[in-house]
Motif scaffolding. Sequence first.
Motif, short mmCIF file in Angstrom:
data_model
loop_
_atom_site.label_atom_id
_atom_site.label_comp_id
_atom_site.label_asym_id
_atom_site.label_seq_id
_atom_site.Cartn_x
_atom_site.Cartn_y
_atom_site.Cartn_z
N GLU A 72 0.86 -1.19 0.00
CA GLU A 72 0.00 0.00 0.00
C GLU A 72 0.89 1.24 0.00
OE1 GLU A 72 -1.20 3.22 2.20
OE2 GLU A 72 -1.00 1.53 3.58
N CYS A 102 -1.55 5.63 0.53
CA CYS A 102 -2.95 5.88 0.17
C CYS A 102 -3.56 6.94 1.08
CB CYS A 102 -3.77 4.60 0.28
SG CYS A 102 -3.23 3.27 -0.82
N THR A 118 -7.93 2.24 2.08
CA THR A 118 -7.15 1.05 1.75
C THR A 118 -6.29 0.56 2.93
OG1 THR A 118 -7.07 1.69 -0.58
CG2 THR A 118 -5.45 0.08 0.15
#
Length: 625
Positions: free
Chosen positions: A58, A61, A65
């Motif tokens: 990730e 973000c 998320t």
Amino acid sequence: MERPIAGRPAATSTAGVEVSVVLPAYNEERTIENTVRVTLETLESFLPADAFEVIIAEDGCDDRTPEIADQMAAEDSRVRHFHSDRRLGRGGALEHAFEAADGETLVYFDTDLATDMRHLEELVECVRSGEYDIATGSRWMPENVAHRPAERGVPSRVYNTLVRFFLRSDLRDHQCGFKAFSREAFDTLRYEVEDNHWFWDTEMLVRGQRYGFRIREFAVDWEPKGDTKVDLVRDVLGMGSQILRTWWQLSVRPRITRRVTIFAGLLLTVFALALMTLYIDPSEVLAVLGQTDPTLVAVAAAVYVLSWPLRGVRYRDILNELGYRENTGFLTGAIFISQTGNLVFPARAGDAVRAYIVKARRGIPYPSGFASLAIERVFDLLTIAGMAGVVLVGLAATGSLSDIATVLANGVSGGEVSVSPEDVRTVAYVAAGVGIVAIAGVFGIALSARADRNLVRSTVGRFSSDSYVEYVVDIIDQFVSDLQAVAGDRTAFSRVGVSSVAIWMLDVVTAVIVLFALGVDIDPVVLVGVSFFAVSVGNLAKVLPLSPGGIGLYEIAFTVFMAALAPISPAMALAAAVLDHAVKNAVTVVGGVLSMLLLNVSLTTAVEESREISDRERELAETDS
């Protein structure tokens, strides 16, 4: 900063995990949960339940998320979450996640599941079996060409054609988000790959071929999903520049040895001098040299030489404000080399040489290198515009502006020398325009330094909504902040400004000595004042990249205003302009070639040094994270 992967400490290795699947995720709150579920189910269909892991990479973000990824990691021990508080870029996120992964087979695919998941087993087993080191899906294999909308298909075809042509790749599709690497291949290539965004996987494939790794490309069923991310900023500015950068590193630099560099420097000297004959009649130069006092010409050259260490001091002060401490001698040599390049190539293309030298030899990032050059140019333009303005005020006070108006209307003519009114006005308009832009630019930078709003980010955002904008904006931000560092600091501004005045004073003194060397006999006060104006306007005019080194525009400006404002014939003024420019160009070229030799600017050596610098930067970045 990065935090440990959710579910287990980042340094822990899980026995039995053979395959690590990384899902690069940026603002995927609507799809990430389904993507992870489908991935787990597909892997379970051909692997033991404890033989794989799924890592959500990730990448900074700003939606839900991260929370969703944390929840899935807590519910299933085979799911791990790699979080970053800042944008790493797709390649950066993949690289960091692969480094933390436990498997020997490293896999990734796009979270939109555009590639049919029935191909996942083939992708994994190509590498897991040991038959191949790298495997990649392809949408452009002859037996299974993907049907893509024109806005995606055309750029993709062009991109892959450029990669095949420039980078000598045998693959058909370099950007299909469906790839696998062996641990050995990844560990070998990761330090060679410089891009950390969209070009990362292309560079991995290209360098993998150069290293001789076994690569399998196979056809996949692929269906586009979501909105296209093709845009001007990403594909032209980003991908195109990365192709050229990699081509230079792989195909050009290895062939440029010290011997080639020295030969190129000597050839550059001949070429620069030969170019002068395109804009100046060689017979005039020889005639002028025959009438001059050689001792005074040598004095003029010596005075001009004195300005170069001052250029090095000024550049050192600029870099100091940007946080870089460098040796004045090295910087003077770098300036000599870049200015020699500017004599040959239009649009000041030689400046890129200096940015390259300080990056390869001193590790100064390209944005800061180009920003320091921009700062230097701004101060040059401000200084010569100020000098011209001061003289202009003096001319107005003495009632001499009518002479300028006359020459603008009628041009200059005398003997065999003639300059049309159109050429005179072109020079005047360019000079005035450049001066105004320089002054306005400084005020704009100084004002933006005090603004709370990020004007760069909002402006660039108008041209692209793609996530690559963040990557581009970070570079532009650094460039602008470096400009502001000097323009917004009064002490730094004054110090660099004083150096600039001294440099251009010596430039004018050189021209005055050249005039005396030609036997000009007029009031020294008038001569100096007019020379200040003629040299200033000439240097402002040659900023317009109409000819290499500004040859032509400088001579026109110098000739016109010397003939109009001083009792000097047009022929004598042109002779002075020719000799003045010749002396300055000769000093520049000789200094440039000597600097190439003394600094040993061999690109082969620079490659090794820049590679070591890159490795140290990576190690420091990993330590900080």
